[in-house]
Every structure is written in C-alpha cells, then in structure tokens.
Scaffold this motif. Structure first.
Motif, PDB file in Angstrom:
ATOM      1  N   SER A 107      42.847  32.071  32.406  1.00 13.04           N
ATOM      2  CA  SER A 107      43.843  33.131  32.279  1.00 13.04           C
ATOM      3  C   SER A 107      43.501  34.040  31.105  1.00 13.04           C
ATOM      4  O   SER A 107      42.686  33.705  30.253  1.00 13.04           O
ATOM      5  N   THR A 155      35.861  41.549  36.500  1.00 10.99           N
ATOM      6  CA  THR A 155      37.295  41.690  36.737  1.00 10.99           C
ATOM      7  C   THR A 155      37.630  43.167  36.928  1.00 10.99           C
ATOM      8  O   THR A 155      37.185  44.006  36.159  1.00 10.99           O
ATOM      9  N   TYR A 187      42.660  47.603  35.631  1.00  9.85           N
ATOM     10  CA  TYR A 187      44.029  47.928  35.946  1.00  9.85           C
ATOM     11  C   TYR A 187      44.108  49.439  36.167  1.00  9.85           C
ATOM     12  O   TYR A 187      43.479  50.205  35.440  1.00  9.85           O
ATOM     13  N   LYS A 230      47.157  48.657  42.868  1.00 11.42           N
ATOM     14  CA  LYS A 230      46.209  47.825  42.121  1.00 11.42           C
ATOM     15  C   LYS A 230      44.790  48.257  42.470  1.00 11.42           C
ATOM     16  O   LYS A 230      44.540  48.790  43.551  1.00 11.42           O
ATOM     17  N   CYS A 274      41.093  41.708  42.817  1.00 14.43           N
ATOM     18  CA  CYS A 274      41.927  42.851  42.461  1.00 14.43           C
ATOM     19  C   CYS A 274      42.647  42.621  41.142  1.00 14.43           C
ATOM     20  O   CYS A 274      42.916  41.483  40.767  1.00 14.43           O
ATOM     21  N   SER A 275      42.983  43.726  40.476  1.00 11.46           N
ATOM     22  CA  SER A 275      43.783  43.659  39.257  1.00 11.46           C
ATOM     23  C   SER A 275      45.221  43.326  39.626  1.00 11.46           C
ATOM     24  O   SER A 275      45.570  43.230  40.801  1.00 11.46           O
ATOM     25  N   SER A 276      46.069  43.213  38.647  1.00  5.80           N
ATOM     26  CA  SER A 276      47.503  43.091  38.894  1.00  5.80           C
ATOM     27  C   SER A 276      48.031  44.448  39.357  1.00  5.80           C
ATOM     28  O   SER A 276      47.420  45.475  39.106  1.00  5.80           O
ATOM     29  N   TYR A 277      49.179  44.432  40.010  1.00  7.21           N
ATOM     30  CA  TYR A 277      49.819  45.690  40.387  1.00  7.21           C
ATOM     31  C   TYR A 277      50.354  46.399  39.150  1.00  7.21           C
ATOM     32  O   TYR A 277      50.716  45.764  38.153  1.00  7.21           O
ATOM     33  N   THR A 278      50.438  47.723  39.239  1.00 12.16           N
ATOM     34  CA  THR A 278      51.097  48.503  38.194  1.00 12.16           C
ATOM     35  C   THR A 278      52.592  48.235  38.294  1.00 12.16           C
ATOM     36  O   THR A 278      53.067  47.549  39.199  1.00 12.16           O
TER      37      THR A 278
END
Length: 142
Positions: A31, A62, A65, A123, A130-134
């Motif tokens: 993480s 990675t 964002y 994202k 994929c990144s995290s969602y905005t």
C-alpha cells in the motif's frame, strides 16, 4: 513454494530500496504506492533451513491520478474534460457508478436525461492497472 514458512520481498523504487521480511503468506499487498512511479520487486522463500536465492525481478508502473476533471452543460448534454497524464494510456469515466466511457479522448460528451443532476468521476489507466477515482463532481444539462 513447497516447504516455505515465510517469504522476504526486496522492493526497489527510484528513491528507496529495502527488504520486507517475514511475510507469512504467499500474497502481499503493497500500500501507499505513488502514481506515476516504477516499482521493482523480487522474492525469496524461507523455512527452518534458511532462505532460497532471490527469484527474478518483476517491475510495474503505477498509473497517475487524473489531476483535473471538469463537467459542464454542453448543448443538450454534459461535456466532461479531463487532464491527460504522462504514461496513462486510457481513462475510465463514470456517471454515478456506471462506466460511460473508456478511452483516451478528452472531452467526452455525455447525453443523459436532462432534468436530473449527475455525479462524474474518472481514473487513469495503464497496462498494469488503474489509479484511484477522482472525487465525484456534480453536473447537470439543465
């Protein structure tokens, strides 16, 4: 690995290197990874007799964002424009919790039923994930 009672993982980034020791299972979640970064890992198995040599190195990138999303009324729809980030190959846009677009073109014009307010989020993605969602952004075509 048969006979292994724990694992060690060596992690290398462009900033730090280090060994994570005593992982008790054959899975591990790393993480706190930063978007837009390369990470390299290698693993060794251990038991009462000692540890094996290091396995092959594997690397992952990675996704970044997405730094901005703007959705606003556009003729009879809602235009969502987003900032493109280096190395992201595509983007996933949601209205509510439904994916309405997956691609690389910005802006995307959505034509939902007018008279209702909607929320949008996006994202950025690469071949490795994929990144995290905005944050969720409200918009309406009224």
């Amino acid at each position: 690995v048969s006979g292994a009672t724990s694992y060690n993982m060596y992690k290398q980034t462009s900033v730090t290197n280090g060994t994570i020791s005593g992982i008790g299972t054959n899975s591990y979640t790393d993480s706190g990874l930063m978007g837009g970064s390369w990470y390299s890992y290698k693993v060794q198995s251990c038991n009462a007799g000692g540890c094996s040599g290091w396995g092959p190195t594997f690397s992952l990138y990675t996704p970044r964002y997405v730094s901005s999303l703007l959705c606003d009324k556009f003729t009879t729809g809602i235009a969502c424009q987003f900032s493109k980030s280096t190395n992201n190959t595509y983007y996933v846009l949601e209205r509510g919790s439904t994916v309405i677009y997956s691609g690389s073109n910005s802006p995307y014009i959505d034509y939902p039923s007018c008279g209702t307010s909607y929320t949008y989020r996006i994202k950025g993605c690469t071949a490795t994930g994929c990144s995290s969602y905005t944050y969720s952004l409200p918009a309406s075509c009224n």
